[in-house]
Motif scaffolding. Sequence first.
Motif, short mmCIF file in Angstrom:
data_model
loop_
_atom_site.label_atom_id
_atom_site.label_comp_id
_atom_site.label_asym_id
_atom_site.label_seq_id
_atom_site.Cartn_x
_atom_site.Cartn_y
_atom_site.Cartn_z
N VAL A 305 0.84 -1.20 0.00
CA VAL A 305 0.00 0.00 0.00
C VAL A 305 0.87 1.25 0.00
O VAL A 305 0.56 2.26 -0.65
CB VAL A 305 -0.95 0.00 1.22
CG1 VAL A 305 -1.76 1.30 1.27
CG2 VAL A 305 -1.87 -1.21 1.19
N PHE A 306 1.99 1.20 0.72
CA PHE A 306 2.84 2.38 0.85
C PHE A 306 3.91 2.47 -0.24
O PHE A 306 4.61 3.49 -0.34
CB PHE A 306 3.51 2.39 2.22
CG PHE A 306 2.57 2.73 3.34
CD1 PHE A 306 2.35 4.05 3.71
CD2 PHE A 306 1.89 1.74 4.03
CE1 PHE A 306 1.48 4.38 4.74
CE2 PHE A 306 1.01 2.05 5.05
CZ PHE A 306 0.80 3.38 5.41
N ARG A 307 4.04 1.42 -1.04
CA ARG A 307 5.11 1.40 -2.05
C ARG A 307 4.96 2.54 -3.06
O ARG A 307 5.95 3.09 -3.54
CB ARG A 307 5.10 0.05 -2.77
CG ARG A 307 6.34 -0.19 -3.64
CD ARG A 307 6.24 -1.53 -4.35
NE ARG A 307 6.03 -2.61 -3.42
CZ ARG A 307 6.99 -3.23 -2.73
NH1 ARG A 307 8.24 -2.85 -2.90
NH2 ARG A 307 6.70 -4.21 -1.91
N GLN A 308 3.69 2.90 -3.38
CA GLN A 308 3.45 3.97 -4.35
C GLN A 308 2.81 5.20 -3.70
O GLN A 308 2.36 6.10 -4.39
CB GLN A 308 2.50 3.44 -5.46
CG GLN A 308 3.01 2.22 -6.20
CD GLN A 308 4.33 2.47 -6.91
OE1 GLN A 308 4.58 3.58 -7.40
NE2 GLN A 308 5.19 1.46 -6.98
N SER A 309 2.77 5.22 -2.36
CA SER A 309 2.10 6.33 -1.67
C SER A 309 2.96 7.59 -1.68
O SER A 309 4.14 7.57 -2.05
CB SER A 309 1.78 5.93 -0.23
OG SER A 309 2.94 5.99 0.57
N LYS A 310 2.36 8.68 -1.23
CA LYS A 310 3.08 9.96 -1.13
C LYS A 310 3.74 10.14 0.24
O LYS A 310 4.30 11.20 0.52
CB LYS A 310 2.12 11.11 -1.41
CG LYS A 310 1.60 11.13 -2.83
CD LYS A 310 0.65 12.30 -3.04
CE LYS A 310 0.11 12.31 -4.48
NZ LYS A 310 -0.83 13.44 -4.70
N PHE A 311 3.61 9.10 1.07
CA PHE A 311 4.27 9.18 2.39
C PHE A 311 5.70 8.71 2.19
O PHE A 311 6.02 7.52 2.26
CB PHE A 311 3.53 8.30 3.39
CG PHE A 311 4.02 8.45 4.81
CD1 PHE A 311 4.49 9.66 5.28
CD2 PHE A 311 4.04 7.37 5.69
CE1 PHE A 311 4.94 9.82 6.58
CE2 PHE A 311 4.50 7.50 6.99
CZ PHE A 311 4.95 8.74 7.43
N ASN A 312 6.57 9.66 1.90
CA ASN A 312 7.92 9.35 1.44
C ASN A 312 8.75 8.57 2.46
O ASN A 312 9.62 7.78 2.09
CB ASN A 312 8.64 10.64 1.05
CG ASN A 312 8.04 11.27 -0.18
OD1 ASN A 312 7.47 10.56 -1.02
ND2 ASN A 312 8.14 12.58 -0.31
N ALA A 313 8.51 8.80 3.78
CA ALA A 313 9.30 8.11 4.80
C ALA A 313 9.12 6.60 4.67
O ALA A 313 10.10 5.84 4.73
CB ALA A 313 8.89 8.58 6.19
N PHE A 314 7.88 6.16 4.48
CA PHE A 314 7.61 4.73 4.34
C PHE A 314 7.96 4.25 2.94
O PHE A 314 8.52 3.16 2.77
CB PHE A 314 6.13 4.45 4.64
CG PHE A 314 5.80 4.38 6.11
CD1 PHE A 314 6.71 4.81 7.08
CD2 PHE A 314 4.58 3.88 6.54
CE1 PHE A 314 6.41 4.75 8.43
CE2 PHE A 314 4.26 3.82 7.90
CZ PHE A 314 5.18 4.26 8.84
N ARG A 315 7.60 5.06 1.94
CA ARG A 315 7.87 4.65 0.56
C ARG A 315 9.36 4.42 0.33
O ARG A 315 9.77 3.42 -0.26
CB ARG A 315 7.33 5.71 -0.40
CG ARG A 315 7.61 5.41 -1.85
CD ARG A 315 7.01 6.46 -2.76
NE ARG A 315 7.32 6.21 -4.16
CZ ARG A 315 6.82 6.90 -5.18
NH1 ARG A 315 5.96 7.90 -4.93
NH2 ARG A 315 7.15 6.61 -6.42
N GLY A 316 10.17 5.34 0.83
CA GLY A 316 11.62 5.20 0.65
C GLY A 316 12.17 3.97 1.35
O GLY A 316 13.04 3.27 0.81
N ALA A 317 11.66 3.69 2.54
CA ALA A 317 12.13 2.51 3.28
C ALA A 317 11.76 1.22 2.56
O ALA A 317 12.57 0.28 2.49
CB ALA A 317 11.56 2.53 4.69
N VAL A 318 10.54 1.20 2.00
CA VAL A 318 10.10 0.00 1.27
C VAL A 318 10.95 -0.21 0.03
O VAL A 318 11.33 -1.34 -0.31
CB VAL A 318 8.60 0.10 0.93
CG1 VAL A 318 8.18 -1.04 0.00
CG2 VAL A 318 7.75 0.09 2.19
N GLU A 319 11.26 0.86 -0.67
CA GLU A 319 12.10 0.74 -1.87
C GLU A 319 13.49 0.20 -1.56
O GLU A 319 14.14 -0.41 -2.41
CB GLU A 319 12.21 2.12 -2.54
CG GLU A 319 10.91 2.58 -3.20
CD GLU A 319 11.00 3.99 -3.74
OE1 GLU A 319 11.98 4.70 -3.39
OE2 GLU A 319 10.10 4.39 -4.50
#
Length: 601
Positions: A305-319
């Motif tokens: 869910v967070f992989r493409q979200s605008k919540f960069n803190a989580f998105r960056g960690a998932v990437e």
Amino acid sequence: MHPYRTHTCGQLRADHVAQTVRISGWVFRKRDHGQLLFIDLRDHYGITQVVITPDLSFFEECQKVRLESVLIVTGQVVARSEDTVNPAMPTGRVELIAESVTVESLAEPLPFQVNIEDDGPEELRLRYRFLDLRRDHLHKNIMLRAQIIASLRRRMIGHGFTEFQTPILTSSSPEGARDYLVPSRVHPGRFYALPQAPQQFKQLLMVAGFDRYFQIAPCFRDEDARADRSPGEFYQLDMEMSYVTQDDVFLVVEDVIHGVFSEFSDWTMDGAPFVRIPYATALVKYGTDKPDLRIPIEMQDVSDVFRQSKFNAFRGAVEKGGVVRAIPVKGIADKPRSFFDKLGEYAQSLGSKGLAYLVWEGGVVKGPIVKFLSEQELKDLAGRGNMVDGDVMFFVCDMVGAVNRICGDLRAKLGRDLDLIKPNVFRFCWIVDFPMFEFDEETHSVTFSHNPFSMPQGGMKALCEKDPLEILAYQYDIVCNGVELSSGAIRNHSPEAMYKAFSIAGYPPEEVDRRFGGMINAFKLGAPPHGGIAPGVDRMVMLLAGETNIREVIAFPMNQKAQDLMMNAPNTVSEKQLRELHIKLNLPLEKKPEVSSQASV
């Protein structure tokens, strides 16, 4: 008449009235009414009230006798008047009118009281453990332990198992903890090891054709104390079975464990078969492979869910390979802001970078991160946790190992703080499908994940063709209320598969032969398929006694520093003993003991 007793202190009843009897025991309580002296005399079986009148020659001596002195009392049993009957005591309808009293053993002043359930400092209790064991609560715990062990033996024999004893002096083996080593006098420079478990011996018993083995086995591990494990030694119901599958082991264990817990507790409990949870699923849902199923919180992986979200803190960690775990909690949206702030601080104390959350309230979603999420992402999250008005979803993001550790702790804390842990119930489960191997970040190599003697799922074919980190093993744990009772496995009985498994973990064949020659040679001469498990006796008793500290169900435990304060162990030894063992001490300077007649450094 017997010189010490005709009856125990818990035996006298109304039908003994008018009989002359003799009892012996410890002075539990004294009540001096001037014209009458009342002494509650206690032994292993109970308490009897003794009455001593002032016209007797031993009256003054009995007035002065200290608590916990041992008396021999002869007298006549009389019925108590209705207004003095004590219904709380099995002997409360009678009392013993003393005719003679012998002070068999006079107690000195006590370091702590036995007739009150005041725990006091644990170090003091352990130093005087024999006295502590006289206290009713602890005395009953040790008796419960004996009864549970007797029941385990009876049930195992009923399942066709035979009890065998395995050696205590053996060789060192990699069981996962430090060995206790015993130097050999006749073989200078060589050492025995106390067994961390009878692992190899019980497997060899299967190779020897005994089919079903069990033992209430002492095990020795040089590891730090925990609330659910005493340092030094512990006991387990060790068992092994031939020609069995994993399901066969489960059937026996479930029947024995369920039977014992039903016998000694009236709590509600899961019936057989116990729920089975794959290891990987347990980490995602509960953050641990020892889940407390009394807590009605199941976590979800929401990394996608967070992989493409605008919540960069989580998105960056998932990437970068991290994960996001959601912890949905029902009905706590009305908690004050301070509740969420304190929980966030607690998460940070565990190593989390923070604790994000969303609140479903009044038909809308609120929370610090809601502005970064789309309507579809919020809808997806709500569906994952079955969120409705009044619910809250917490989020932790990090690498998978840290997320599991932090989320497992947070789930347990939420269960405690919100009073979600269902009372008076035992919830059992099997954790299955453990990984055979894992990657060691320190050595950058593949190593065994748990028991190296386990059979890999898929056998030799899987060892030869699959990525080692994808191979699962026939390993299993049984867990109750968040406490691991035991680990077990179907064993790898194939020499070829064993050599291959150990080679993947970096052990060449000659090293396998050197360290496990007895077992590998036995397997080369015909080994049946076999498997087993070893539920911890101490932990079972701890759960059934309702204790949180395992030392409360062990007669003579060590303290948290692995010391026996009562027997003063470990202790120094004489220079003569060291010479006989060909040992010279090389102690750290800060631990250098004073030279005495007891030791030479």
